[in-house]
Enzyme design. Structure first.
Site, PDB file in Angstrom:
ATOM      1  N   GLY A  85       0.850  -1.177   0.000  1.00 54.17           N
ATOM      2  CA  GLY A  85       0.000   0.000   0.000  1.00 54.17           C
ATOM      3  C   GLY A  85       0.888   1.229   0.000  1.00 54.17           C
ATOM      4  O   GLY A  85       2.059   1.172  -0.368  1.00 54.17           O
ATOM      5  N   ARG A  86       0.354   2.346   0.448  1.00 52.80           N
ATOM      6  CA  ARG A  86       1.159   3.571   0.516  1.00 52.80           C
ATOM      7  C   ARG A  86       1.859   3.739   1.848  1.00 52.80           C
ATOM      8  O   ARG A  86       2.748   4.575   1.986  1.00 52.80           O
ATOM      9  CB  ARG A  86       0.292   4.798   0.214  1.00 52.80           C
ATOM     10  CG  ARG A  86       0.082   4.985  -1.277  1.00 52.80           C
ATOM     11  CD  ARG A  86      -0.603   6.278  -1.631  1.00 52.80           C
ATOM     12  NE  ARG A  86      -1.933   6.349  -1.048  1.00 52.80           N
ATOM     13  CZ  ARG A  86      -2.316   7.229  -0.123  1.00 52.80           C
ATOM     14  NH1 ARG A  86      -1.492   8.131   0.338  1.00 52.80           N
ATOM     15  NH2 ARG A  86      -3.551   7.204   0.339  1.00 52.80           N
ATOM     16  N   GLU A  89       5.869   3.974   2.151  1.00 51.77           N
ATOM     17  CA  GLU A  89       6.601   5.153   1.682  1.00 51.77           C
ATOM     18  C   GLU A  89       6.802   6.189   2.777  1.00 51.77           C
ATOM     19  O   GLU A  89       7.743   6.970   2.711  1.00 51.77           O
ATOM     20  CB  GLU A  89       5.931   5.775   0.456  1.00 51.77           C
ATOM     21  CG  GLU A  89       4.649   6.517   0.740  1.00 51.77           C
ATOM     22  CD  GLU A  89       3.930   6.988  -0.512  1.00 51.77           C
ATOM     23  OE1 GLU A  89       3.566   8.174  -0.564  1.00 51.77           O
ATOM     24  OE2 GLU A  89       3.728   6.170  -1.420  1.00 51.77           O
ATOM     25  N   CYS A 115       4.434  -6.404  -2.219  1.00 57.06           N
ATOM     26  CA  CYS A 115       4.056  -5.238  -3.009  1.00 57.06           C
ATOM     27  C   CYS A 115       5.011  -4.061  -2.790  1.00 57.06           C
ATOM     28  O   CYS A 115       6.180  -4.143  -3.091  1.00 57.06           O
ATOM     29  CB  CYS A 115       2.601  -4.878  -2.697  1.00 57.06           C
ATOM     30  SG  CYS A 115       1.799  -3.926  -3.980  1.00 57.06           S
ATOM     31  N   HIS A 116       4.527  -2.956  -2.242  1.00 55.62           N
ATOM     32  CA  HIS A 116       5.335  -1.765  -2.015  1.00 55.62           C
ATOM     33  C   HIS A 116       6.162  -1.828  -0.726  1.00 55.62           C
ATOM     34  O   HIS A 116       6.828  -0.854  -0.380  1.00 55.62           O
ATOM     35  CB  HIS A 116       4.450  -0.510  -1.976  1.00 55.62           C
ATOM     36  CG  HIS A 116       3.952  -0.088  -3.321  1.00 55.62           C
ATOM     37  ND1 HIS A 116       2.852  -0.665  -3.910  1.00 55.62           N
ATOM     38  CD2 HIS A 116       4.410   0.835  -4.188  1.00 55.62           C
ATOM     39  CE1 HIS A 116       2.640  -0.104  -5.088  1.00 55.62           C
ATOM     40  NE2 HIS A 116       3.577   0.809  -5.287  1.00 55.62           N
ATOM     41  N   TYR A 136       6.036  -5.146  -6.234  1.00 56.34           N
ATOM     42  CA  TYR A 136       5.233  -4.544  -7.288  1.00 56.34           C
ATOM     43  C   TYR A 136       6.186  -3.979  -8.341  1.00 56.34           C
ATOM     44  O   TYR A 136       7.228  -3.415  -8.002  1.00 56.34           O
ATOM     45  CB  TYR A 136       4.329  -3.445  -6.698  1.00 56.34           C
ATOM     46  CG  TYR A 136       3.372  -2.872  -7.700  1.00 56.34           C
ATOM     47  CD1 TYR A 136       2.364  -3.667  -8.242  1.00 56.34           C
ATOM     48  CD2 TYR A 136       3.484  -1.562  -8.123  1.00 56.34           C
ATOM     49  CE1 TYR A 136       1.480  -3.153  -9.174  1.00 56.34           C
ATOM     50  CE2 TYR A 136       2.605  -1.035  -9.063  1.00 56.34           C
ATOM     51  CZ  TYR A 136       1.603  -1.843  -9.586  1.00 56.34           C
ATOM     52  OH  TYR A 136       0.739  -1.342 -10.525  1.00 56.34           O
TER      53      TYR A 136
END
Length: 184
Positions: A85-86, A89, A115-116, A136
């Site tokens: 997800g975000r 970050e 993923c991320h 990802y």
């Protein structure tokens, strides 16, 4: 006997990538603890593939964070899960997250990153130098900049204590491989 597993999250964590591991771990008799910047209900998101050239983000469910990063003693945990997800970050900038992640690599404890999640490793490039993982596809340049090999021919990859996967469609195999590592 069940193991104690830490899950690193934050607002905008991918809903499936936090809920699925959390409930699978509980189902197998393990203790799963979700940590975030602070104890609170986290807003999860759904990244769906709807025909756009990239994913579309939608608001999803709330999930409770059991602990704040600064309260976590990683030595008390047997394994680590990092959903995408975000959230990765911004939580990667937290020095407590860096300390936690380093511990699991240094102690060779099982780590699952999907993923991320690979964005978190960008703050600690020495951890992945010479390793291989997948993530990802948009994370490929970051993985390679770390000195790691991006695995593009498989959606799930195991390199020693690290299980990695592309995205939420890979969760069944991702968790199967992580649970195998956890049982060793």
């Amino acid at each position: 006997m069940g193991k104690k597993v830490l899950i690193l999250a934050g607002d905008a964590v991918e809903a499936l990538e936090v809920y699925y591991p959390y409930y699978r771990l509980l189902e197998e008799g393990h203790e799963a603890v979700i940590a975030a910047p602070k104890k609170k209900k986290l807003q999860t998101v759904v990244h769906d593939f709807t025909g756009w050239d990239t994913y579309e983000e939608k608001q999803a469910y709330l999930i409770e964070a059991h602990a704040a990063f600064n309260e976590v003693d990683p030595a008390k945990f047997d394994a680590l899960v990092i959903p995408g997800g975000r959230a990765p970050e911004y939580i990667r900038l937290d020095e407590n997250v860096q300390k936690i992640v380093r511990h699991f690599f240094e102690e060779n404890k099982p780590i699952a990153a999907i993923c991320h999640a690979s964005l978190i490793f960008e703050t600690m490039p020495e951890l992945l130098k010479g390793r291989s993982l997948t993530a990802y596809i948009a994370c490929k340049p970051g993985v390679e900049a770390l000195g790691a090999t991006y695995v593009s021919d498989k959606t799930i990859h195991v390199d020693g204590n690290l299980v990695s996967a592309h995205a939420w469609p890979d969760l069944p195999g991702f968790m199967r491989e992580f649970l195998r590592l956890l049982e060793k």
